[in-house]
Design a protein around this motif. Structure first.
Motif, PDB file in Angstrom:
ATOM      1  N   SER A   3      61.711  23.014 134.702  1.00 12.65           N
ATOM      2  CA  SER A   3      61.271  23.794 135.561  1.00 12.65           C
ATOM      3  C   SER A   3      62.235  24.871 135.852  1.00 12.65           C
ATOM      4  O   SER A   3      61.853  25.903 135.959  1.00 12.65           O
ATOM      5  CB  SER A   3      61.114  23.305 137.008  1.00 12.65           C
ATOM      6  OG  SER A   3      60.238  22.026 136.664  1.00 12.65           O
ATOM      7  N   GLU A   4      63.589  24.671 136.076  1.00  9.56           N
ATOM      8  CA  GLU A   4      64.609  25.676 136.278  1.00  9.56           C
ATOM      9  C   GLU A   4      64.713  26.610 135.116  1.00  9.56           C
ATOM     10  O   GLU A   4      64.874  27.735 135.452  1.00  9.56           O
ATOM     11  CB  GLU A   4      65.994  24.786 136.497  1.00  9.56           C
ATOM     12  CG  GLU A   4      66.188  24.152 137.834  1.00  9.56           C
ATOM     13  CD  GLU A   4      65.913  24.962 139.158  1.00  9.56           C
ATOM     14  OE1 GLU A   4      66.362  26.237 138.981  1.00  9.56           O
ATOM     15  OE2 GLU A   4      65.415  24.732 140.058  1.00  9.56           O
ATOM     16  N   HIS A   8      63.406  30.497 135.829  1.00  9.45           N
ATOM     17  CA  HIS A   8      64.291  31.321 136.044  1.00  9.45           C
ATOM     18  C   HIS A   8      64.322  32.182 134.756  1.00  9.45           C
ATOM     19  O   HIS A   8      64.624  33.638 134.722  1.00  9.45           O
ATOM     20  CB  HIS A   8      65.850  30.944 136.279  1.00  9.45           C
ATOM     21  CG  HIS A   8      66.243  30.224 137.469  1.00  9.45           C
ATOM     22  ND1 HIS A   8      66.137  31.110 138.455  1.00  9.45           N
ATOM     23  CD2 HIS A   8      66.402  29.047 137.939  1.00  9.45           C
ATOM     24  CE1 HIS A   8      66.337  30.158 139.752  1.00  9.45           C
ATOM     25  NE2 HIS A   8      66.623  29.039 139.041  1.00  9.45           N
TER      26      HIS A   8
END
Length: 129
Positions: A3-4, A8
């Protein structure tokens, strides 16, 4: 971690004017980890006014049931026997909408059920992830 990386990466790609694709499979994998944790982000005031059973269908992925009662939310994998509202979403759009990278209204899709207006409260049930 996925997810990060994906979220990002989306921010960075936009800043650089570059394309960035989150695949359906990647978004489903992220949401499998995030959906059970959204109970920690519940806005109890909204949840008191949004009681019902929500069926969240990740197109090309999983089904999830969210039971909203008495200001609390319980999330479980699978389809409910009976739902007040059924929400079918594109997983990548839903993931991006959940964190504010696209408008939540753009991330919403097909809504059906006995109480379709509940979808308006569903979008406010949780703080942004």
């Amino acid at each position: 971690m996925l997810s990060e990386l994906l979220l990002h990466g989306t921010d960075l790609a936009r800043a650089l004017g570059r394309p960035w694709l989150i695949t359906r499979a990647q978004a489903v994998a992220c949401l499998r980890g995030l959906l059970p944790a959204v109970v920690l982000l519940t806005d109890q005031e909204i949840a008191r006014r949004a009681s019902g059973t929500y069926h969240l269908r990740l197109r090309g992925g999983d089904d999830w049931t969210l039971h909203v009662r008495d200001g609390a939310v319980r999330v479980e994998p699978g389809r409910p026997r009976r739902a007040d509202v059924r929400i079918s979403v594109d997983p990548a759009g839903f993931l991006l909408g959940s964190v504010g990278l696209v408008s939540r209204s753009r991330a919403w899709p097909v809504v059906r059920g006995r109480r379709p207006w509940l979808v308006l409260r569903f979008g406010r049930l949780f703080s942004r992830i």
